[in-house]
Motif scaffolding. Structure first.
Motif, PDB file in Angstrom:
ATOM      1  N   PRO A  52       0.829  -1.085  -0.021  1.00 46.67           N
ATOM      2  CA  PRO A  52      -0.071  -0.100  -0.016  1.00 46.67           C
ATOM      3  C   PRO A  52       0.845   1.342  -0.110  1.00 46.67           C
ATOM      4  N   GLN A  53       0.243   2.491  -0.581  1.00 43.15           N
ATOM      5  CA  GLN A  53       1.153   3.579  -0.807  1.00 43.15           C
ATOM      6  C   GLN A  53       1.920   3.990   0.414  1.00 43.15           C
ATOM      7  N   GLN A  54       0.849   4.168   1.637  1.00 38.64           N
ATOM      8  CA  GLN A  54       1.523   4.586   2.730  1.00 38.64           C
ATOM      9  C   GLN A  54       2.674   3.760   3.630  1.00 38.64           C
ATOM     10  N   SER A  56       4.608   1.432   1.282  1.00 40.69           N
ATOM     11  CA  SER A  56       5.661   1.129   0.203  1.00 40.69           C
ATOM     12  C   SER A  56       6.883   2.122   0.327  1.00 40.69           C
ATOM     13  N   ALA A  57       6.644   3.530   0.432  1.00 41.45           N
ATOM     14  CA  ALA A  57       7.852   4.343   0.450  1.00 41.45           C
ATOM     15  C   ALA A  57       8.748   4.158   1.833  1.00 41.45           C
ATOM     16  N   ALA A  75       9.472   0.649  -5.675  1.00 43.28           N
ATOM     17  CA  ALA A  75       8.140   0.384  -5.864  1.00 43.28           C
ATOM     18  C   ALA A  75       7.504  -0.115  -7.009  1.00 43.28           C
ATOM     19  N   ALA A  77       3.853  -1.497  -8.894  1.00 41.36           N
ATOM     20  CA  ALA A  77       2.368  -1.252  -8.716  1.00 41.36           C
ATOM     21  C   ALA A  77       1.675  -2.508  -8.209  1.00 41.36           C
TER      22      ALA A  77
END
Length: 350
Positions: A52-54, A56-57, A75, A77
């Motif tokens: 999830p985006q939160q 991943s970074a 990252a 998709a």
């Protein structure tokens, strides 16, 4: 005749220089193989993260900061994209984070080298443990059960390379052969081409139908083998045409001493020291090994660069051989023929 005189007669300056050259080649062989392979460790392995985006970074940053920089994380998709990039050989593995559970999934491709996939599993298991999570591994491009440690492609290419430079050396310095004029150069290259086609086919059949060591298209492996053998042979003929017998030693230096340990065979490229990692893809053993694994396990993906490298060796070797054979040469006696004797030298007694 004194012992010193005998020694001077038996060991010519040329022979002494050749022995010194062999000695240097021996030391370079030891330095190259031990230097490249004595302490393999993954460095900057292309690696995907699906999360999830939160998350991943943060996870990418954590993996980038691991001691020794084993991973070059980025990252990705989703799982489908991660599998696609692995099969395209853009990345060597990927971690799929499950936000709803405590077990994540590691995607690897042991067909590209089982040592590397095992190293990735070890690294990610350790990282996950620090977060009280576990990891399960899925091999999306598994090595054949008959291909121990994924080495068959490497050994196949080594065999092709050995055949290429030995055939070229025999054509260049066999008894009775003279410095090549254009006609002899064309003949030698023609014989080499026929030998390359037969050698490529023989290797493909042995590792495929006979031993079952490598899957993949027999026709594709045949074509690759033909190109590898011819590229190495043409390079050897070119070096011999420029440097004489010393050129054959230079061919061994390039192919065996520099090429084999940097080919990514025993240890894939991301596990080699920087120098060998850099030169490997530009030499025939490395280009051939990469292409053979692509054919066997990755649906023939990401072969363009390797095929261009091999083609460059073949074309440049051919051109240099033909150009050198066209240059005017001073008439020279043929040492081997002289030693063997000719009918005009034969005398009879009664």
């Amino acid at each position: 005749m004194s012992l010193v005189d005998e020694l001077k007669s038996a060991v010519t300056p040329r022979a002494a220089l050749l022995v010194v050259g062999v000695f240097a080649l021996q030391l370079l062989f030891i330095t190259s193989y031990v230097g490249a392979l004595h302490h393999p460790k993954p460095t900057d392995v292309p690696f995907g993260v699906v999360a999830p985006q939160q998350v991943s970074a943060q996870l990418v940053g954590q993996l980038e900061k691991l001691p020794g920089a084993p991973l070059d994380a980025r990252a990705v998709a989703d799982e489908a994209e991660a599998r696609k990039q692995i099969m395209n050989r853009d990345i060597d593995g990927a971690l799929l984070v499950d936000p709803a559970g405590r077990t994540d999934t590691l995607l690897v491709a042991s067909g590209g080298g089982t040592v590397l996939s095992s190293a990735l599993e070890t690294i990610l298991t350790t990282v996950e443990a620090t977060q009280q999570r576990t990891v399960k591994t899925i091999d999306v491009a598994p090595a054949s059960a008959e291909d121990f440690d994924g080495l068959s492609a490497f050994y196949l290419v080594v065999g092709w390379c050995v055949g290429g430079y030995i055939c070229a050396a025999i054509l260049a310095i066999s008894a009775g052969s003279r410095p090549a004029n254009r006609e002899r150069a064309i003949i030698r290259l023609g014989v080499l081409a026929i030998y390359a086609a037969l050698g490529g086919l023989g290797g493909a059949i042995i590792v495929g139908p006979i031993l079952g060591a490598l899957p993949g298209s027999i026709a594709a492996l045949w074509g690759l083998g033909t190109l590898v053998v011819f590229a190495v042979g043409a390079a050897t003929l070119a070096l011999q045409s420029v440097f004489g017998i010393v050129g054959i030693g230079l061919a061994i230096l390039l192919i065996v001493v520099a090429g084999n340990p940097s080919a990514g065979g025993a240890f894939p490229l991301p596990m080699l020291p920087p120098f060998w990692k850099a030169i490997g893809p530009a030499l025939p053993p490395g280009a051939g090994t990469w292409a053979a694994r692509s054919i066997a396990y990755f649906k023939g993906n990401d072969m363009t660069a390797s095929m261009l490298v091999l083609s460059a060796w073949a074309v440049v070797g051919t051109v240099v051989t033909l150009v050198m054979s066209s240059l005017p040469r001073k008439p020279e006696s043929e040492p081997i023929a002289t030693e063997l004797g000719t009918p005009s030298d034969t005398r009879t007694t009664h």
